[in-house]
Scaffold this active site. Sequence first.
Site, mmCIF file in Angstrom:
data_model
loop_
_atom_site.group_PDB
_atom_site.id
_atom_site.type_symbol
_atom_site.label_atom_id
_atom_site.label_comp_id
_atom_site.label_asym_id
_atom_site.label_seq_id
_atom_site.Cartn_x
_atom_site.Cartn_y
_atom_site.Cartn_z
ATOM 1 N N ARG A 130 0.797 -1.231 0.000
ATOM 2 C CA ARG A 130 0.000 0.000 0.000
ATOM 3 C C ARG A 130 0.835 1.288 0.000
ATOM 4 O O ARG A 130 0.501 2.233 -0.726
ATOM 5 C CB ARG A 130 -0.983 -0.006 1.169
ATOM 6 C CG ARG A 130 -2.032 -1.116 1.073
ATOM 7 C CD ARG A 130 -3.042 -1.042 2.216
ATOM 8 N NE ARG A 130 -3.909 0.109 2.073
ATOM 9 C CZ ARG A 130 -3.858 1.173 2.860
ATOM 10 N NH1 ARG A 130 -2.961 1.248 3.845
ATOM 11 N NH2 ARG A 130 -4.677 2.185 2.669
ATOM 12 N N CYS A 147 14.174 -5.278 -3.625
ATOM 13 C CA CYS A 147 15.137 -4.609 -4.491
ATOM 14 C C CYS A 147 14.436 -3.544 -5.324
ATOM 15 O O CYS A 147 14.346 -3.627 -6.549
ATOM 16 C CB CYS A 147 15.826 -5.645 -5.381
ATOM 17 S SG CYS A 147 17.329 -5.017 -6.144
#
Length: 438
Positions: free
Chosen positions: A330, A361
């Site tokens: 979110r 990453c």
Amino acid sequence: MVLVSQHAVNEKGHLMIGGIDSLELAKTYGTPLFVYDLSLIRERAHAFIQTFRDQHISAQVAYASKAFSSVAMYQVMQQENLSLDVVSAGELFTAIKAGFPVERIHFHGNNKSKEELLLALEHNIGCIVVDNFYEIELLKMLTVTHKQKVKILLRVTPGVEAHTHDYITTGQQDSKFGFDLLNGQADQAFLDVYQDEYIQLLGLHCHIGSQIFETIGFKVAAEKLITKMIEWHTDYGFLCSVLNLGGGFGIKYTEEDAPLEPAVYVNEMIQIVKELVHNSSFKMPEIWIEPGRSLVGDAGTTLYTIGSEKEVPDVRNYLAVNGGMSDNIRPALYGAQYDAVIANKMDLPATKNYTIAGKCCESGDKLIEDIQLPVSEPGDILAMFCTGAYGYSMASNYNRLTRPAVVFVENGKHQLAVRRETLEDLIHLDLPLAMEKE
């Protein structure tokens, strides 16, 4: 035990959740860990149901389970006498496996497949919320073929834009959901089904958005839907028995949020419906609502273990945890904001500003920007609040990270509700290469 900023803290200076030391939970189940305090869920469910009872209104309160679905969570909702809103074959299958009463299951979705509708018909669920003309055609074909009746609601877009993020507004005209009330689509859908031999039209449904802190949008939507129902009663003698006003009731993620109590939302809805019905010959419909986030959102806390720290002089201090956008998309998806504490340092002053970074990453994998916390060390436990809705349910295996465990706590007791994924779980669907290199 004392309260620190409304959070329970024990004599060790540790955050308590559901009467249990959060450090004990982290040690027992590992981190990242979703912790749900069931007492808060039960309290909120009771508040919604009791408000309808106090007003002597026939109603169904359906848990919008896309917020978080699991066998155990569905069983909690059954204990609280709620109905259930599902949006896929997966959620429906989970509900069936949980033993949830099928007559209280409502099936949503803007692109239900033939297979999903067949599953719903096979188990004779309580209601299908029809979203488009293609779905009407599919239902007509399937019900005739199987000579099976089905109860439906027509989902409509009432042209109401809730004051929320663009990604989670759904009631405006430009929406992928539902039949438009303003351009005649809803009327055409009504004519397509109201005299059908196998399809029993119960009424209308709308959902105007999520994380809403005011009642005006619900009142306007209710007025538009009741007006249309009265119109159909006048023109065709057809009586809609159900008015479903959806969900979207907001919760308090941070100090800036100011949600209303469940009773306020419900009472405002009831009042406008009563007024409209009183001024006509229309019978008071049964009112359905679909809270999801407001039932489970603030009952959930995510526990992380803090690892590395990176100080960028005169810019920010990054504090990394062993989760991130893989278990809570979110913040990266639409800038959602959260509050957090260091669970094992609740008795220490918050003297340092941090940005909480995830381990994925991606540069955008930041859970919280600019939060004051006590000086942290590797191994500390970060507790991020109000993660019970759309955290685990939107979790992924990005970077081949395993999804966290889910634990339920209540009055000093705890139980595993969803086990942590293992590395073997990550590859259990993978198949080895079978083609030879040419």
